[in-house]
Design a protein around this motif. Sequence first.
Motif, PDB file in Angstrom:
ATOM      1  N   LEU A 149       0.790  -1.436   0.162  1.00  0.00           N
ATOM      2  CA  LEU A 149       0.262   0.199   0.330  1.00  0.00           C
ATOM      3  C   LEU A 149       0.915   1.014   0.155  1.00  0.00           C
ATOM      4  N   THR A 150       1.974   1.110   0.763  1.00  0.00           N
ATOM      5  CA  THR A 150       2.540   2.097   0.642  1.00  0.00           C
ATOM      6  C   THR A 150       3.445   2.350  -0.939  1.00  0.00           C
ATOM      7  N   LEU A 151       3.609   2.112  -1.884  1.00  0.00           N
ATOM      8  CA  LEU A 151       3.986   1.910  -3.255  1.00  0.00           C
ATOM      9  C   LEU A 151       3.155   2.454  -3.494  1.00  0.00           C
ATOM     10  N   LEU A 152       2.182   2.452  -3.213  1.00  0.00           N
ATOM     11  CA  LEU A 152       0.548   2.353  -4.255  1.00  0.00           C
ATOM     12  C   LEU A 152       0.292   3.674  -4.232  1.00  0.00           C
ATOM     13  N   ALA A 153       0.549   4.259  -2.236  1.00  0.00           N
ATOM     14  CA  ALA A 153       0.139   5.656  -2.051  1.00  0.00           C
ATOM     15  C   ALA A 153       0.739   6.333  -2.942  1.00  0.00           C
ATOM     16  N   ARG A 161      -2.761  13.605  -8.045  1.00  0.00           N
ATOM     17  CA  ARG A 161      -2.571  14.854  -7.244  1.00  0.00           C
ATOM     18  C   ARG A 161      -2.815  15.583  -6.224  1.00  0.00           C
ATOM     19  N   ASN A 162      -2.751  14.492  -5.027  1.00  0.00           N
ATOM     20  CA  ASN A 162      -3.655  14.249  -4.094  1.00  0.00           C
ATOM     21  C   ASN A 162      -2.438  13.685  -2.712  1.00  0.00           C
ATOM     22  N   PRO A 163      -2.857  14.479  -2.190  1.00  0.00           N
ATOM     23  CA  PRO A 163      -2.343  14.096  -0.761  1.00  0.00           C
ATOM     24  C   PRO A 163      -2.572  11.955  -0.335  1.00  0.00           C
ATOM     25  N   VAL A 164      -2.051  11.207   0.065  1.00  0.00           N
ATOM     26  CA  VAL A 164      -2.356   9.826   0.576  1.00  0.00           C
ATOM     27  C   VAL A 164      -2.298  10.024   1.834  1.00  0.00           C
ATOM     28  N   LEU A 165      -3.056   8.637   2.316  1.00  0.00           N
ATOM     29  CA  LEU A 165      -2.316   8.654   3.981  1.00  0.00           C
ATOM     30  C   LEU A 165      -2.748   7.078   4.318  1.00  0.00           C
ATOM     31  N   ILE A 166      -1.424   6.416   4.551  1.00  0.00           N
ATOM     32  CA  ILE A 166      -1.815   5.189   5.371  1.00  0.00           C
ATOM     33  C   ILE A 166      -1.605   5.285   6.774  1.00  0.00           C
ATOM     34  N   PHE A 167      -2.893   4.602   6.851  1.00  0.00           N
ATOM     35  CA  PHE A 167      -3.886   4.686   8.682  1.00  0.00           C
ATOM     36  C   PHE A 167      -3.401   3.175   9.151  1.00  0.00           C
ATOM     37  N   ALA A 168      -1.765   3.887   9.730  1.00  0.00           N
ATOM     38  CA  ALA A 168      -1.342   2.379  10.261  1.00  0.00           C
ATOM     39  C   ALA A 168      -1.709   2.363  12.039  1.00  0.00           C
ATOM     40  N   ASP A 169      -1.698   1.384  12.500  1.00  0.00           N
ATOM     41  CA  ASP A 169      -1.154   1.328  14.086  1.00  0.00           C
ATOM     42  C   ASP A 169       0.147   1.088  14.843  1.00  0.00           C
ATOM     43  N   GLY A 170       0.089   0.695  15.901  1.00  0.00           N
ATOM     44  CA  GLY A 170       1.503   0.751  16.731  1.00  0.00           C
ATOM     45  C   GLY A 170       1.459  -0.441  16.411  1.00  0.00           C
ATOM     46  N   LEU A 171       0.469  -1.425  17.000  1.00  0.00           N
ATOM     47  CA  LEU A 171       0.667  -3.016  16.909  1.00  0.00           C
ATOM     48  C   LEU A 171       1.290  -3.211  15.679  1.00  0.00           C
ATOM     49  N   LEU A 172       0.647  -2.833  13.990  1.00  0.00           N
ATOM     50  CA  LEU A 172       1.216  -2.666  12.607  1.00  0.00           C
ATOM     51  C   LEU A 172       2.470  -2.604  13.153  1.00  0.00           C
TER      52      LEU A 172
END
Lengths: 350, 251
Positions: A149-153, A161-172
């Motif tokens: 998903l980071t590559l995709l982001a 041309r838009n901001p993209v957010l990886i929504f993760a959490d501390g466990l991951l």
Amino acid sequence: MKKVMMKGVEAIGEAAIKAGCRNYFGYPITPQSELTEYMARRLPEVGGSFLQAESEVAAVNMLYGASSVGKRVMTSTSSPGFSLMQEGISYIACAQLPAVFVNVVRGGPGLGDIQPSQGDYFQATKGGGHGDYRLIVLSPSTVQEATELTLLAFDLADKYRNPVLIFADGLLGQMMEPVAFEEKEITYDNSHWALTGSKNRPPRQVTSFNIDPYGLEKMNIELQKKYRQVEANETRYEEFLIEDADILIVAHGTVGRIAKSVVRMAREEGLKIGLFRPITLYPYPYDALSKAAQEKSLVLTVEMSSGQMLEDVKLAVCGKTKIEFYGRMAGVVPTPEEIFTHLKTLIRGQ
Amino acid sequence: MEFTAVYKMPDSLSKKPFTYCPGCHHGIVHRLVAEVIDELGIREKTIIVAPVGCSVFAYEFFNTDGTVAPHGRATAVATGMKRARPDLVVFTYQGDGDLAAIGTAETIHTANRGERVTTIFINNAIYGMTGGQMAPTTLLGMKTTTSPYGRSPEREGYPVHMCEILKELKGVAFLARTKVTTPKDVLTTKKYIKKAFLAQTKDIGYGLVEVLSTCPTNWGMPPIKAMQWLEQNMVVEYPLGVFVDKVGEEK
Ligand SMILES: Cc1ncc(C[n+]2csc(CCOP(=O)(O)OP(=O)(O)O)c2C)c(N)n1
Ligand code: SF4
Ligand SMILES: [Mg+2]
């Protein structure tokens, strides 16, 4: 593909480098500082530039600057830091600049704690900053998926041309798992808008400003058109054993992964449970979920929040199927056993 | 017959009419910056970062690539640009509210890192754009819409002297305070602006020029009186001169 053992946040960092990101700006905050540290170590090795900003406010604006001159950029933070970035994100969205953000969400509100949470769902998906803009939000549930998903982001950020957010959490973020990196060719073209100096062309502006309301409305209409395209083309989700399921669990990210274990436990006991896992939180997979929930006896939404995604589940299901909710807050991670126990109580009550 | 142009609009201005009030010094300073960009031959690689303030349109007034940063964050935006494209020339143009109140942290840290960035700092002792509220640089006793009884040190603290604060930071390569009330001042200011750009293009460090400027509109004075008031009051509070010069004299 060769697999390597990596911590979630470091795998995100390496994926960003593989995506061609050479400019990172960030401010340390638990539980994601290892990503900042990883970029500090790695970027000089690949000819990139790392800068520890004086605050998240500065970091997001450095991102704005580096993106506007045409470079792939990333920052990472955790909840309180992401709150500080909101004004800048709104500017980035309106100026139509690509940028990748990672929010390793922690328990809140306030200073909260440093444990895994999904309590920033509203902030991520419903705005956060001011004005009519949208952030593309990706929610990975494994370290491998986080790298993909980071590559995709980065691709989505440039494509729209838009901001993209990886929504993760501390466990991951803290978990070590084997990952394989996809070798991808990096192509993106910003030659028609990036600020590169006005050599042999008229000067150009990157701006989120238009004092004329009719002019600004035009900019808004353009943004909205783009968001409709994003919704049509980029909605992503996973369905796990849903066809014959009687009950559907809806969960994303880390909780999606935990819910998968619940489905397996239930199947061992002969209970027909399936999982619907949104991967894009914006655009939310309303239509797919609506279909998946049809003719189920129950939809159980599970989150590490008080029920923020629940509102989107309700919109998707639209009153056609009964919806229940199970959530833990403040950094408490629900176990598969406790979710399963709750599910069995609901089944007994049916 | 052949004619030689002895005075013309600098190439680095876009020809878009300025939106500034009569007697406002923003316009004079814009022109000086444009002349310097012309003379250094850097127009095609220069990027302006405009602030939020009366000069919010500055990125349309210059004939260069440009953007407008969130209020106070111009130097952070400029830092991002320079880190990503060190070959470009980047300057910020900021007011006193932008640079010395909401953006103080960015100002100090950009200077301290010695970012290869140039800042033009317009100190008019007031928030011009929002209608004349108190600035961090507002003089003691000065009445503004949010210090209607006059700025008192007990209530509002003292006027902030940015050059005196920044001169202690080792990343700073050129730092000066000036004004544009007389032709001589105008020439001096242009010299300073050139040095602040040279600090960047010669890869020495951060350059900043503070220009004491009038805001006749929000000071409630006609332009000539505003100039006199600047001379008699602002220059007393904010001494003019060069604070840091690592650029040296041009050969
Ligand atoms: C985050 C944020 N806070 C407040 C404002 C409102 N605002 C716009 S300009 C300004 C002050 C500008 O004053 P200064 O920087 O001194 O520039 P001048 O207009 O005097 O040239 C303020 C407070 C804003 N646009 N954004
Ligand atoms: S309000 Fe003041 S600073 Fe703004 S343009 Fe008018 S005179 Fe200049
Ligand atoms: Mg001002």
